[in-house]
Design a protein around this motif. Sequence first.
Motif, PDB file in Angstrom:
ATOM      1  N   LEU B 202      -4.740-104.447 -17.546  1.00  9.80           N
ATOM      2  CA  LEU B 202      -5.431-104.754 -16.274  1.00  9.80           C
ATOM      3  C   LEU B 202      -5.069-106.024 -15.803  1.00  9.80           C
ATOM      4  N   GLN B 226      -1.645 -98.437 -28.527  1.00  6.41           N
ATOM      5  CA  GLN B 226      -2.842 -99.412 -28.098  1.00  6.41           C
ATOM      6  C   GLN B 226      -3.778 -99.760 -29.144  1.00  6.41           C
ATOM      7  N   TYR B 236      -8.929-103.961 -24.158  1.00  4.05           N
ATOM      8  CA  TYR B 236      -7.853-102.719 -24.530  1.00  4.05           C
ATOM      9  C   TYR B 236      -6.477-103.567 -24.647  1.00  4.05           C
ATOM     10  N   ALA B 274      -2.253 -91.430 -33.333  1.00  2.00           N
ATOM     11  CA  ALA B 274      -2.869 -91.256 -32.248  1.00  2.00           C
ATOM     12  C   ALA B 274      -2.679 -92.551 -31.042  1.00  2.00           C
ATOM     13  N   VAL B 277      -0.386 -92.640 -28.472  1.00  3.82           N
ATOM     14  CA  VAL B 277      -0.765 -91.742 -26.898  1.00  3.82           C
ATOM     15  C   VAL B 277      -1.579 -92.614 -25.917  1.00  3.82           C
ATOM     16  N   LEU B 278      -0.945 -92.702 -24.881  1.00  2.51           N
ATOM     17  CA  LEU B 278      -1.371 -93.665 -23.732  1.00  2.51           C
ATOM     18  C   LEU B 278      -1.930 -92.994 -22.660  1.00  2.51           C
ATOM     19  N   PRO B 279      -2.777 -93.562 -21.939  1.00  3.45           N
ATOM     20  CA  PRO B 279      -3.363 -93.175 -20.712  1.00  3.45           C
ATOM     21  C   PRO B 279      -2.258 -93.104 -19.607  1.00  3.45           C
ATOM     22  N   ASN B 280      -2.190 -92.195 -18.700  1.00  2.00           N
ATOM     23  CA  ASN B 280      -1.033 -91.807 -17.888  1.00  2.00           C
ATOM     24  C   ASN B 280      -0.594 -93.251 -17.035  1.00  2.00           C
ATOM     25  N   PHE B 281      -1.606 -94.049 -16.385  1.00  2.00           N
ATOM     26  CA  PHE B 281      -1.198 -95.098 -15.574  1.00  2.00           C
ATOM     27  C   PHE B 281      -0.287 -95.940 -16.522  1.00  2.00           C
ATOM     28  N   LYS B 283       1.494 -95.027 -19.449  1.00  2.00           N
ATOM     29  CA  LYS B 283       2.902 -94.394 -19.855  1.00  2.00           C
ATOM     30  C   LYS B 283       3.764 -94.308 -18.573  1.00  2.00           C
TER      31      LYS B 283
ATOM     32  N   PHE C 228     -11.021 -96.273 -22.847  1.00  2.00           N
ATOM     33  CA  PHE C 228     -10.905 -97.410 -22.538  1.00  2.00           C
ATOM     34  C   PHE C 228     -11.761 -97.686 -20.939  1.00  2.00           C
ATOM     35  N   LEU C 264      -3.742 -87.386 -12.436  1.00  2.00           N
ATOM     36  CA  LEU C 264      -4.950 -88.175 -13.164  1.00  2.00           C
ATOM     37  C   LEU C 264      -4.112 -89.200 -13.488  1.00  2.00           C
ATOM     38  N   LYS C 265      -4.842 -90.377 -13.636  1.00  2.00           N
ATOM     39  CA  LYS C 265      -4.401 -91.751 -13.785  1.00  2.00           C
ATOM     40  C   LYS C 265      -4.623 -91.971 -15.187  1.00  2.00           C
ATOM     41  N   TYR C 266      -5.571 -91.279 -15.991  1.00  2.00           N
ATOM     42  CA  TYR C 266      -5.870 -91.851 -17.257  1.00  2.00           C
ATOM     43  C   TYR C 266      -5.543 -90.417 -18.363  1.00  2.00           C
ATOM     44  N   TYR C 267      -6.552 -89.472 -17.894  1.00  2.00           N
ATOM     45  CA  TYR C 267      -6.570 -88.283 -18.938  1.00  2.00           C
ATOM     46  C   TYR C 267      -5.368 -87.649 -18.973  1.00  2.00           C
ATOM     47  N   ASN C 268      -4.807 -87.075 -20.250  1.00  2.00           N
ATOM     48  CA  ASN C 268      -3.763 -86.370 -20.359  1.00  2.00           C
ATOM     49  C   ASN C 268      -3.986 -85.356 -21.496  1.00  2.00           C
ATOM     50  N   GLU C 270      -2.553 -85.103 -24.144  1.00  2.00           N
ATOM     51  CA  GLU C 270      -2.296 -85.575 -25.421  1.00  2.00           C
ATOM     52  C   GLU C 270      -3.303 -86.297 -25.774  1.00  2.00           C
ATOM     53  N   LEU C 271      -3.992 -86.986 -24.846  1.00  2.00           N
ATOM     54  CA  LEU C 271      -5.225 -88.035 -24.962  1.00  2.00           C
ATOM     55  C   LEU C 271      -6.233 -87.102 -25.491  1.00  2.00           C
ATOM     56  N   ALA C 274      -6.082 -87.156 -28.831  1.00  2.00           N
ATOM     57  CA  ALA C 274      -5.864 -88.347 -29.852  1.00  2.00           C
ATOM     58  C   ALA C 274      -7.415 -89.247 -29.416  1.00  2.00           C
ATOM     59  N   VAL C 277      -9.769 -89.473 -32.461  1.00  2.00           N
ATOM     60  CA  VAL C 277      -9.270 -90.128 -33.962  1.00  2.00           C
ATOM     61  C   VAL C 277      -9.965 -91.799 -33.484  1.00  2.00           C
TER      62      VAL C 277
END
Lengths: 290, 290, 290, 290
Positions: B202, B226, B236, B274, B277-281, B283, C228, C264-268, C270-271, C274, C277
């Motif tokens: 951020l 992360q 984060y 786990a 595995v990162l958020p889309n923005f 990744k 996050f 989407l900007k966050y959710y996917n 794989e997340l 994950a 966890v």
Amino acid sequence: MPEKMIPGKHLWFFDYFPGGDVGLFMRISNMVHSQQTRYQRIDIFDNPTLGRVFALDGITMTTDADEFMYHEMLAHVPMFSHPNPVSVLIVGGGDGGTLREVLRHPGVKRAVLCEIDEQVVEAARQYLKTSESFDDKRAEFAYENGADYVKRFKNEFDVIIIDSTDPTAGEGGHLFTQEFYKSCFDALREDGILTVQAENALYDFGWTKITHRRISSVFPIVKAYQGFVPTYPSGYWLYIFASKNIDPVENFRYDDAKNMSQKLKYYNEELHKACFVLPNFIKNELKGKM
Amino acid sequence: MPEKMIPGKHLWFFDYFPGGDVGLFMRISNMVHSQQTRYQRIDIFDNPTLGRVFALDGITMTTDADEFMYHEMLAHVPMFSHPNPVSVLIVGGGDGGTLREVLRHPGVKRAVLCEIDEQVVEAARQYLKTSESFDDKRAEFAYENGADYVKRFKNEFDVIIIDSTDPTAGEGGHLFTQEFYKSCFDALREDGILTVQAENALYDFGWTKITHRRISSVFPIVKAYQGFVPTYPSGYWLYIFASKNIDPVENFRYDDAKNMSQKLKYYNEELHKACFVLPNFIKNELKGKM
Amino acid sequence: MPEKMIPGKHLWFFDYFPGGDVGLFMRISNMVHSQQTRYQRIDIFDNPTLGRVFALDGITMTTDADEFMYHEMLAHVPMFSHPNPVSVLIVGGGDGGTLREVLRHPGVKRAVLCEIDEQVVEAARQYLKTSESFDDKRAEFAYENGADYVKRFKNEFDVIIIDSTDPTAGEGGHLFTQEFYKSCFDALREDGILTVQAENALYDFGWTKITHRRISSVFPIVKAYQGFVPTYPSGYWLYIFASKNIDPVENFRYDDAKNMSQKLKYYNEELHKACFVLPNFIKNELKGKM
Amino acid sequence: MPEKMIPGKHLWFFDYFPGGDVGLFMRISNMVHSQQTRYQRIDIFDNPTLGRVFALDGITMTTDADEFMYHEMLAHVPMFSHPNPVSVLIVGGGDGGTLREVLRHPGVKRAVLCEIDEQVVEAARQYLKTSESFDDKRAEFAYENGADYVKRFKNEFDVIIIDSTDPTAGEGGHLFTQEFYKSCFDALREDGILTVQAENALYDFGWTKITHRRISSVFPIVKAYQGFVPTYPSGYWLYIFASKNIDPVENFRYDDAKNMSQKLKYYNEELHKACFVLPNFIKNELKGKM
């Protein structure tokens, strides 16, 4: 340059004025000393604008920049009003600033500093310039509740100066009672004078008025006077002068005052008179209480 | 009770995040240590919620409340990815938290802490619990610029962990250069792994991306992961895992991780996977830089 | 240039975290809207780093910079776990962000937003981008206490999402009771899913645990997951997923999730797995409460 | 009750004094108006202790609690020093407080308020009590740079009052030049008097001294006087009185002052004299500049 890169922008002191909704903030460029004593919390730090700052329980007591304004007005108004002060008692004032001003008077043979918290005196000795007179042979120290100390004396002091913390802070409250002022009257000699710091007319005016009323019930002559102290709440400070028979404006030693004021930074012989002229809203409120 | 009467409400620490328009404030209930070293300003204080807080140049490094979240993730992800780490180098990390986690691994024979500022290590030893492993016989200290130190070694370490301050603070900048990452590559043995703290998505995402790109130009396998660190900007945190040939998700020592995680407060064998595995923005941004 | 010359450095928002000793500060570069409603105080302002910020009773609800992180995780985890959500209830969420995410699902025929404070919805409509779906024909508004509203329905909704303020703020408390969760259970259809925002593991962990325990006494399947959200206390947010029979990791619609996550900007997808966890200290605490 | 539950503890105004290391903080209990005009930023808010507060570019201009202290001293000292002020010019002072005091004088036939920013006057009219005299028929408004306005007049005004913002803020700088003071001299009639607000002796003393020196190079009689304004930096404010031939202490209309002071809250006929008695450190510094 982003602010996060500026070393020293991260520590701040917040002096909340009564009510908690207004106050003075100061950046701490150097944290010098921080201590919880039996009575209160001591903080000493440096600020780029104000120099060294000394606070008790989060309330600013002195700063290099303006301590002289407070101490000169608290000490010299009674000292020059008295014809010949020899024996002086300072209650509170552990930083030493008032003592320093009192000891400027060559006629003084004995100046007792009665400070409840020895740790304050120790911290002042180590970290504050105001303590420069601590080793003067005429200085005497009593680590005791001022109210208890004064009670033991009759006809002993020419001038008593109450240099206390706020009535709401720490052990300061018992220095604002009628009983205490009566003890002061009794401990004073014939021409005796009492001076007290009496808070301010914006954030603590209730205390000023209470103090004025209580002292007026004990002393025949009571007059409020003013001075500026930028780092105290409102910047405008009130003091109460009380005496057994001396009027501070009519009777003060003008020539002696004029002479010493050459060496002073705030007080002078003209201010000695002018400081008793108060704005209407203060004059009227205090008149009603007399 | 008015706030001015509450001792200890008057000292505050402000951790400004990059840009200076957002940040974390913490009340200082007890100022423990404040020092300007040759390299930076050290502040150590207590906060009622976070416990002891350690800051460099106004940037929070560790707090009792969450230092384990950072140190466990920085250390155990590379340590359990490597088949048998024996020789480990930590660059920065003068508080000792990463060292403590590395030394939990019984196979480690030597762990070098290369910290430029000896005063940080001394302050940690005296005031911070994270220093508990400083006396472990396997620990070795080098008080030197990490970039210079690493350059002197070839094929020496199994794991190198960069536990630096921010790139914009103090002497941290040279630990974010491509040249430095190349030196790390050379100083690593055949199965060598490098892990670096890589700021956040951020307030410092530019640095994360630069770091990721530079490391990717040196190491064949590079993956970001992360973790949560509440007292770091955004809460984060991103880390970059880089290796000569080991994939951290495919090859890690699952059983050993599971076994040790019984004693850990954050890291566990499931999180090891786990956390990649990162958020889309995030990744998508990092993908574009590979 | 002295700071006093920088227009706009003088207004600041302080989001105190529980306890009042730590918090997030944000500069207000533009004060957009400030209003005391029957239920709470609404403040909307701009910050150079975070964009538009929306707060209730001094607690940050959304910022342009990170609202998507919260809303995507709160909405899509239950929505993709359910085989075919048609009827959805959102309790709270007057800003509209959760509604926006729910309405991305083309199968949804009806999405009720039950927000106690109509003024919040009005302010969002006027000042917040999160309100973009307010005019969607499938959206329905009920301005009522969520606990009372839910009680009136049996077997009505596929998914219920509790997007409440903190339990300690305003009228949020009644949305954290066991009775309320029982009402939600009854209002859900056979494959029904409840998701609630469940505070954080540093400043409000007591509430997370209470919430988890209470929901566990009502629903057979209960799992906490993480996300996050930088401008919420700690930056690390917990959510609780509860259902009558669906396991969110085993049964979720992977392909649909993967498809939508392109936008989407966050959710996917794989997340989705994950995020369940959790670090040891959270996992262990919640386990003890099941 | 934790602080996060107290509505309204989250918005604060920070008035940084010059240097940026000290200042006054005020809680905003109600944000009334916030606007960026062509010239400056206007903020108007309520504070529980100070009442309504009006600030330009983050610098406090007036508060309900103490605006009278400033306005009475700025206006009545010149007005009662002049034998018969009929035509008055106020430069700046868009809040209306100085205008209100000037118009208390029944002999005044015309009072021009020359304020560069019409938006300030509009905001005052809508939100500030100081604007009460805006509809007085003797009041005239000129929305123009004061330096340009004054230049157009010769032998026109009896009294000119400079009620400007700080020299470092917004458009205030050109009201502190020698050329401007010369224009004022020329625009004044034979017995003409100029009074200017002249900052303070702690944070802006450099400006006080420059202002004093520049005015002294234009006017034959120049005297500084003091007043108490708690919400201005230091709380202790300086003003400069300048005239063509009138001495403010020797010649002022004592009886008229005494009569009006019945209705005033600060100014009185004794203060008129006493306010010219200054502390040594100010007196000596200004003497050196004459």
